[in-house]
Design a protein around this motif. Sequence first.
Motif, PDB file in Angstrom:
ATOM      1  N   LEU A   1     -42.851 -41.346   7.346  1.00  0.00           N
ATOM      2  CA  LEU A   1     -42.982 -40.374   8.418  1.00  0.00           C
ATOM      3  C   LEU A   1     -44.439 -39.926   8.531  1.00  0.00           C
ATOM      4  O   LEU A   1     -45.243 -40.143   7.622  1.00  0.00           O
TER       5      LEU A   1
ATOM      6  N   ASN B   1     -41.509 -40.426  13.322  1.00  0.00           N
ATOM      7  CA  ASN B   1     -41.386 -41.770  12.759  1.00  0.00           C
ATOM      8  C   ASN B   1     -42.123 -42.714  13.704  1.00  0.00           C
ATOM      9  O   ASN B   1     -41.603 -43.094  14.752  1.00  0.00           O
TER      10      ASN B   1
ATOM     11  N   GLY C   1     -38.408 -45.232   4.124  1.00  0.00           N
ATOM     12  CA  GLY C   1     -39.193 -45.297   5.347  1.00  0.00           C
ATOM     13  C   GLY C   1     -40.490 -44.508   5.208  1.00  0.00           C
ATOM     14  O   GLY C   1     -40.889 -44.107   4.107  1.00  0.00           O
TER      15      GLY C   1
ATOM     16  N   TRP D   1     -34.134 -40.980  11.056  1.00  0.00           N
ATOM     17  CA  TRP D   1     -35.119 -41.155  12.128  1.00  0.00           C
ATOM     18  C   TRP D   1     -35.208 -42.628  12.484  1.00  0.00           C
ATOM     19  O   TRP D   1     -35.597 -43.441  11.650  1.00  0.00           O
TER      20      TRP D   1
ATOM     21  N   SER E   1     -43.285 -45.661  12.625  1.00  0.00           N
ATOM     22  CA  SER E   1     -43.184 -46.996  12.050  1.00  0.00           C
ATOM     23  C   SER E   1     -42.177 -47.830  12.845  1.00  0.00           C
ATOM     24  O   SER E   1     -41.611 -47.369  13.836  1.00  0.00           O
TER      25      SER E   1
ATOM     26  N   ALA F   1     -36.137 -44.235   9.018  1.00  0.00           N
ATOM     27  CA  ALA F   1     -36.536 -43.397   7.884  1.00  0.00           C
ATOM     28  C   ALA F   1     -35.436 -42.376   7.633  1.00  0.00           C
ATOM     29  O   ALA F   1     -34.689 -42.009   8.544  1.00  0.00           O
TER      30      ALA F   1
ATOM     31  N   ARG G   1     -32.561 -37.802  16.785  1.00  0.00           N
ATOM     32  CA  ARG G   1     -32.429 -37.774  15.332  1.00  0.00           C
ATOM     33  C   ARG G   1     -31.018 -37.313  14.947  1.00  0.00           C
ATOM     34  O   ARG G   1     -30.451 -36.437  15.576  1.00  0.00           O
TER      35      ARG G   1
END
Length: 320
Positions: free
Chosen positions: A101, A131, A99, A76, A133, A137, A58
């Motif tokens: 989280l 994260n 995004g 992220w 996804s 993000a 990160r």
Amino acid sequence: MQLATDERAIHEGSSTLKATESRSGAVSRPPEELVNIVSLFASSDGWMDRVRLCVEHRWYERLHHGLDYDIWVISWLPGQSTGFHDHGSSSGAFVVATGILEEHRPGERPVVIPPGKPRAFGPDYAHDVRNVSLAPAISIHAYSPPLSEMNEYELDGSRLVPRERASERAETLDEERHAQRRKPTNSCGILSIEQVLSAARARLRRLSPDEAHEAVSATEAILVDIRPDGQRAIEGSIEGALIVERNVLEWRFDPASHSRLPIATNHDLQVIVFCSEGYASSLAAVALQDLGLSHATDMVGGFQAWRATGLPIVLPSMAS
């Protein structure tokens, strides 16, 4: 943006709420006030151009460090997480700017955190933020008193077990951030074009064709066609759009450039860039933002979406 101005606005807007003394004697703001601070900061202009993406871990940067609270921005990439940790004696709050989280707590169901839904907590609160996804993000975090300690934990069944040593203090993290800045630009790894594009779009408030048409009709927004001449000849054009091909775009809109257009006299100009399908235009709009044109953006789907929406076009045979 004027980052310092935004910070003053946040401080003034929250000054009516009373701060308390933390256990360490430092001034501490309650979690509900930190929610107001991160929400206001996330909605301000100018901090997004500070954000970077890092493949290896990160990325983070402290944007404000006051006597009673500090503000951090974190990016992220998919799969990146904090691991279980607390924030020592600091209360905190964070909000996702773009995004999605997830927050994980021992013995609890994961909480999905979409943009604009802040989370707040008191001292010694432990969690793992992830994260999960497929898109990057970006989140804004505030801690009061300013972050000075983060204790790390391992999950043992349903309970947390402290690791042998605490993570470095925030001041050390800040020093690491400065050290990262001194490294070559690829020190965080190589990004794919999809990651670069996602990061660019995270900085934009993109407009649909209808929104772009309305902005041009109702305001002084300028629609800018960056497609090459050959593409315009095949696809058609939008009447009234300013034609500035991509390779000279920055020189034409930088108010300090000797090659600027007569209309490019200040950084407040609202430029709406479009290409054929809305990909190159996103990168072009961010390039203009990097020059200080904070209102620059692009049109979702580009010329193809404009035509599919039924908005007026100049047919290829009539296009100049």
